[in-house]
Design an enzyme around this catalytic site. Structure first.
Site, PDB file in Angstrom:
ATOM      1  N   LYS A 192       1.389   3.656   8.718  1.00  0.00           N
ATOM      2  CA  LYS A 192       2.662   3.653   8.428  1.00  0.00           C
ATOM      3  C   LYS A 192       3.973   3.187   9.702  1.00  0.00           C
ATOM      4  CE  LYS A 192       3.721   7.783   9.978  1.00  0.00           C
ATOM      5  NZ  LYS A 192       4.934   8.573  10.644  1.00  0.00           N
ATOM      6  N   THR A 249       9.547   6.772   7.289  1.00  0.00           N
ATOM      7  CA  THR A 249       9.491   6.290   8.578  1.00  0.00           C
ATOM      8  C   THR A 249       9.850   4.764   8.734  1.00  0.00           C
ATOM      9  OG1 THR A 249       7.092   7.498   9.031  1.00  0.00           O
ATOM     10  CG2 THR A 249       7.652   5.537  10.420  1.00  0.00           C
TER      11      THR A 249
END
Length: 336
Positions: A192, A249
């Site tokens: 991610k 994120t």
């Protein structure tokens, strides 16, 4: 009362130490810089990474690894992922027999393409049931401010995961869930960061939410493909350690990797962005090892490829965007 050692005085290491201390554990925080350790002990704050946020008075800090590890039942590792191997090799002799080693790190090791739990097992010479992983949408500053959050505690031995869950559960604002899928949880946390770099670059170039949504969704597909090749549980990627962490994120201004990507997208050079970045953006180095891992298992990861191109090979963000949008689409159903 459970004794815990936390290695790493960055924002997430300090925040997790705070959670453990407030949950009633005896916690010692290890740091390499004497002045920062002394500031934490004296002022009960971390002036470098969490300025203005009070830490529990019971939390202690030291630069002595033997002191931190003395009697510890859990050893939490929160150092930059590419620095884990040499550091853990120095600390290994002081780790108490039977202690559980816990990774807060989100990266893939350069050169070996090993996940952090694999590095821990190799260096510390411990079985997999003594290694746990914590991952999820855990933006440290929000949690340090006592805003609600959840996380995933992964271990192949669920009884160990439940023990760790119990010592870091802090109602009403920090809730851990258990998962035996260590592979999937680690991949979600590592990859991610790479996707967040891509989203940041697009935002820095002035692109809108359609592009961000495309990159997040296609990024999840890349994570899932790599996870399938490595034997992860596909359900992991639809949960907190997969989609949850990816969304946080990629979209939050508190995200180091998104911010790093934004600066690249605005035209700053890699050297300029590194100089302006106070904390480690794990995706900057891990994008290379993620790509190497994907190629080792014959998994296509086009977003990861262009991130490596932009960050390490001199490719311009505009060229990266053209490459992604000009690829011939695969006959995949539903755009996933």
């Amino acid at each position: 009362m459970t004794k815990v050692a936390v290695f790493g005085t960055g924002s997430w290491g300090t925040t997790f130490a705070m959670i453990l201390a407030e949950a009633g554990n005896e916690v010692t925080l290890w740091g390499r810089r004497q002045e920062l350790v002394e500031a934490i002990d004296r002022t009960h704050m971390n002036p470098d990474y969490l300025p203005g946020i009070p830490l529990p008075e019971s939390l202690r800090a030291t630069t002595d690894p033997a002191r931190a590890l003395d009697g510890a039942e859990f050893v939490v590792l929160a150092v930059p992922s590419q620095q884990l191997r040499p550091n853990l090799a120095r600390w290994r002799e002081h780790i108490p027999p039977g202690a559980v080693l816990v990774s807060l790190m989100k990266g893939i090791e350069l050169g070996t393409t090993k996940r952090m739990s694999e590095v821990i097992r190799e260096v510390a010479e411990v079985p997999e049931e003594r290694v746990a992983v914590i991952s999820g949408p855990n933006l440290a500053k929000e949690i340090a401010q006592r805003q609600p959050a959840a996380t995933v505690v992964a271990c192949t031995d669920l009884s160990v995961a439940e023990r760790l869950q119990a010592i870091c559960h802090l109602p009403p604002w920090f809730r851990p869930y258990t998962n035996p899928d260590v592979v999937g949880v680690e991949l979600g946390g590592a990859v991610k960061n790479v996707i967040a770099l891509a989203v940041g670059v697009s935002a820095g170039m002035g692109m809108g939410d359609n592009v961000s949504a495309m990159l997040i969704t296609r990024g999840l597909a890349e994570i899932s493909r790599l996870g399938a090749a490595l034997g992860a549980d596909p359900h992991t990627f639809s949960g907190l350690a997969g989609m949850g962490d990816l969304v946080a994120t990629c979209t939050s201004p508190l995200s180091r990797n998104r911010t790093f990507g934004e600066n690249l997208g605005r035209g700053m050079t890699l050297a300029e962005v590194i100089a302006a970045t106070k904390q480690t953006a794990e995706g900057v180095k891990s994008c290379e090892s993620v790509l190497a891992l994907a190629r080792k298992h014959d998994v296509e990861m086009p977003i990861t490829e262009v991130v490596v191109g932009v960050v390490h090979d001199g490719m311009s963000p505009a060229e990266a965007g053209m490459l992604l949008m000009s690829r011939s689409p695969k006959p995949e159903r539903y755009g996933v």
